[in-house]
Enzyme design. Structure first.
Site, mmCIF file in Angstrom:
data_model
loop_
_atom_site.group_PDB
_atom_site.id
_atom_site.type_symbol
_atom_site.label_atom_id
_atom_site.label_comp_id
_atom_site.label_asym_id
_atom_site.label_seq_id
_atom_site.Cartn_x
_atom_site.Cartn_y
_atom_site.Cartn_z
ATOM 1 N N GLU A 1 0.883 -1.180 0.000
ATOM 2 C CA GLU A 1 0.000 0.000 0.000
ATOM 3 C C GLU A 1 0.911 1.218 0.000
ATOM 4 O OE1 GLU A 1 -3.201 -0.048 -0.326
ATOM 5 O OE2 GLU A 1 -3.597 -2.164 0.011
ATOM 6 N N CYS B 1 -2.678 9.156 2.805
ATOM 7 C CA CYS B 1 -2.439 8.624 1.446
ATOM 8 C C CYS B 1 -3.661 8.794 0.575
ATOM 9 C CB CYS B 1 -2.021 7.161 1.539
ATOM 10 S SG CYS B 1 -3.189 6.149 2.451
HETATM 11 P P1 NAD Z 1 8.585 4.668 4.366
HETATM 12 O O1 NAD Z 1 8.530 3.900 3.092
HETATM 13 O O2 NAD Z 1 9.708 5.599 4.568
HETATM 14 O O3 NAD Z 1 8.608 3.687 5.628
HETATM 15 C C1 NAD Z 1 7.590 2.742 5.854
HETATM 16 C C2 NAD Z 1 8.126 1.634 6.743
HETATM 17 O O4 NAD Z 1 9.108 0.901 6.033
HETATM 18 C C3 NAD Z 1 8.811 2.121 8.024
HETATM 19 O O5 NAD Z 1 8.424 1.275 9.075
HETATM 20 C C4 NAD Z 1 10.278 1.959 7.716
HETATM 21 O O6 NAD Z 1 11.087 1.762 8.846
HETATM 22 C C5 NAD Z 1 10.274 0.723 6.851
HETATM 23 N N1 NAD Z 1 11.419 0.562 5.960
HETATM 24 C C6 NAD Z 1 12.272 1.500 5.503
HETATM 25 N N2 NAD Z 1 13.185 0.945 4.677
HETATM 26 C C7 NAD Z 1 12.896 -0.375 4.615
HETATM 27 C C8 NAD Z 1 13.451 -1.481 3.909
HETATM 28 N N3 NAD Z 1 14.498 -1.342 3.102
HETATM 29 N N4 NAD Z 1 12.886 -2.708 4.069
HETATM 30 C C9 NAD Z 1 11.806 -2.867 4.857
HETATM 31 N N5 NAD Z 1 11.236 -1.853 5.546
HETATM 32 C C10 NAD Z 1 11.764 -0.617 5.416
HETATM 33 O O7 NAD Z 1 7.167 5.400 4.454
HETATM 34 P P2 NAD Z 1 6.725 6.496 5.517
HETATM 35 O O8 NAD Z 1 7.463 7.752 5.222
HETATM 36 O O9 NAD Z 1 6.787 5.909 6.881
HETATM 37 O O10 NAD Z 1 5.175 6.675 5.167
HETATM 38 C C11 NAD Z 1 4.677 7.625 4.284
HETATM 39 C C12 NAD Z 1 4.291 6.975 2.976
HETATM 40 O O11 NAD Z 1 3.339 5.939 3.200
HETATM 41 C C13 NAD Z 1 3.618 7.916 1.996
HETATM 42 O O12 NAD Z 1 4.149 7.708 0.719
HETATM 43 C C14 NAD Z 1 2.160 7.481 2.022
HETATM 44 O O13 NAD Z 1 1.425 7.772 0.861
HETATM 45 C C15 NAD Z 1 2.289 6.032 2.251
HETATM 46 N N6 NAD Z 1 1.065 5.459 2.801
HETATM 47 C C16 NAD Z 1 0.295 4.677 2.001
HETATM 48 C C17 NAD Z 1 -0.892 4.170 2.483
HETATM 49 C C18 NAD Z 1 -1.781 3.297 1.623
HETATM 50 O O14 NAD Z 1 -2.671 2.687 2.176
HETATM 51 N N7 NAD Z 1 -1.586 3.235 0.326
HETATM 52 C C19 NAD Z 1 -1.288 4.453 3.788
HETATM 53 C C20 NAD Z 1 -0.473 5.263 4.576
HETATM 54 C C21 NAD Z 1 0.707 5.764 4.079
#
Ligand code: NAD
Length: 505
Positions: free
Chosen positions: A243, A277
């Protein structure tokens, strides 16, 4: 004095957790390494067997008790969420309400979604056979979540995974881990058997270890990280659901109720300080009503209060949760202004120790600007005038993202027809976001906004392996297709195939 450090175990690295609205540190969390995550996974796999054997009713009881705990501890949960996200009291309350709904929904619907499915069939080879598809939990689900909705977007995806009979390791965002730790307390209090659910605090490295350890990965976060997660999961052929980001367009047609549209643009564009999002990230308005719409929108935004929200009704717009986010928001506004956009209201960082950016409306924007092409994820609403609905649809689809969209018109049939032409996982007519609350409907992104979906039947079946069970109920000693092949049997079989398929329909 003797040096003891050489022989001591290496100290666990920690990360500070911040209150972004007040600009102060509120705690520290350990960063779990690969070995620690593997240990949680091993314990989870062992506990999963008993949890699965408990059956749906007993698992639903744990969910119902969790929901009641949440209702009894609402203030504590809201405070925990507000403290680490800087969001308003009302934005945090929304999370609590959706989480409670999630408990009830999955407690009630899971057994139906995962019931054995009899498959009807008619082929010359399967006469007399009973065919059933059944669902078996994958085992250990790894859920990796973002910081914008620490309860809903991290934990709520664990609920169907648990109801399906899986163990879960949740890796919350390092920015907002406190809510997940409180969730652990909630589930413990509700009688969740030990080790079925655990929290792996840490950073991206910890997230990677969870991907390696899990039998299924549910990831919510940015598109860039989603790509890395899918790549890593490919090494172990672990299935994933992603997502990801969005750039949700709002299309306002000339016949729309402009008061409702402008109210919705302000609310869904600035809800959770725009860190949603499925929000409103960009607006296309038919030129005939553009100025009137902008005037109403700006008037709405002018009324909003921004600041620390430590109780109900204190402020509409909170802080920006994630430190680098404010630079992105500022860069998008600066880039737009440099290319000729007008700041109708807002446009600057707020003062004070907290991390605030003024609610902002931009006009005169184009698709050459970052604010219309990249996810801003902040309190900005860029508005663009379009000639007609066709141009609006073209512009809405001119995006790498396809998460969510909305169409605003009094002509519902036309709105629905336009909705079907917009490339997004959900399109709402005269509304936004609220499809999330309809948990029977799938929610997921097209294009770079995701892979798979949450909610609905797929929201729980994805956490299962399917098994097809075929049983022959009345059997001959030897079927026509079995050895030996004889001219007579082959002819007979040919006739049966012709009788079955050599017809018009
Ligand atoms: P992010 O991708 O920076 O981090 C998300 C998670 O992934 C964190 O827990 C982080 O520690 C982890 N992570 C980071 N690098 C990783 C790796 N290499 N392997 C595995 N895990 C890793 O996202 P964010 O900044 O926390 O969240 C914001 C983003 O989330 C925005 O783009 C938003 O649109 C999206 N989002 C999408 C939805 C949806 O339902 N489509 C819902 C909420 C947020």
């Amino acid at each position: 004095m003797a040096d003891v450090t050489a022989d001591s175990a290496p100290a666990t690295r920690t990360i500070d957790v911040e209150d972004p609205a007040r600009g102060r540190t509120i705690g520290q969390i350990p960063v779990l390494d690969e070995r620690a995550v593997q240990e949680l996974a091993t314990r989870g796999r062992m506990a999963q067997v008993g949890w699965n054997a408990m059956g749906f009713d007993a698992r639903a009881d744990v969910l119902h008790r969790s929901r009641r705990w949440l209702m009894a501890n609402t203030d504590r949960m809201i405070k925990t969420i507000c403290d680490e996200t800087g969001k308003t009291y009302e934005d945090a309350s929304l999370e609590v309400s959706i989480a409670a709904q999630s408990f009830r929904f999955w407690a009630k619907e899971s057994e139906r979604y995962l019931a054995d499915e009899p498959i009807s069939h008619f082929t010359p080879f399967t006469v007399g056979k009973k065919v059933v598809v059944r669902y078996e939990p994958v085992g250990l689900v790894g859920v990796v979540g973002p910081w914008n909705y620490p309860l809903v977007n991290a934990f709520c995806d664990c609920v169907p995974a648990l109801m399906a009979g899986n163990a879960v390791v949740l890796k919350p965002s390092e920015v907002t881990p406190m809510t997940a730790l409180l969730v652990q307390e909630m589930l413990d209090a509700a009688g969740m058997p030990a080790d079925v659910f655990s929290v792996a605090t840490g950073d991206g490295g910890t997230g990677g270890a969870v991907v390696d350890a899990a039998d299924y990965v549910m990831f919510t976060g940015s598109t860039a990280t989603g790509r890395k997660v899918m790549e890593r999961a490919a090494k172990t052929l672990t299935p994933v659901s992603l997502e990801l980001g969005g750039k949700d367009p709002m299309i306002v047609l000339a016949d729309a109720d402009l008061d409702r549209a402008a109210n919705a643009a302000a609310y869904y564009g600035l809800l959770n300080s725009g860190q949603v999002c499925i929000s409103i990230e960009r607006v296309y308005v038919e030129r005939a009503v553009h100025d009137e719409f902008v005037a109403k929108l700006v008037a709405n935004v002018r009324e909003l209060r921004q600041g620390v929200s430590d109780g109900p009704g204190v402020a509409e717009v909170g802080a920006l949760t994630f430190a680098p986010q404010i630079d992105i928001v500022e860069a998008h506004v600066k880039d737009a202004v440099e290319q000729g956009a007008k700041v109708e209201i807002g446009g600057r960082r707020g003062a004070g120790p907290g991390r605030f950016f003024e609610p902002t409306v931009l006009t005169g924007v184009t698709h050459q600007m970052r604010c219309m092409r990249e996810e801003t994820f902040g309190p900005t609403i860029p508005v663009m005038a379009v000639e007609d609905a066709e141009e609006a649809i073209r512009m809405a689809n001119d995006s790498e993202y396809g998460l969510q969209a909305s169409v605003w018109t009094k002509d519902i049939a036309r709105g629905e027809a336009i909705a079907r032409r917009v490339e997004a996982g959900a399109v709402l007519v005269n509304d936004a976001l609220l499809n999330y609350a309809v948990m029977g409907a799938p929610m997921g992104g097209w294009k770079s906004s995701g892979v798979g979906s949450r909610h609905g039947a797929n929201g729980i079946r994805k956490y299962c392996k399917t098994q097809t069970v075929v049983s022959q109920r009345f059997a001959l000693k030897k079927d026509l297709n079995m050895f030996p092949y004889t001219p007579l049997k082959s002819k007979l079989l040919g006739r049966v195939v012709k009788a079955a398929y050599d017809r018009k329909r």
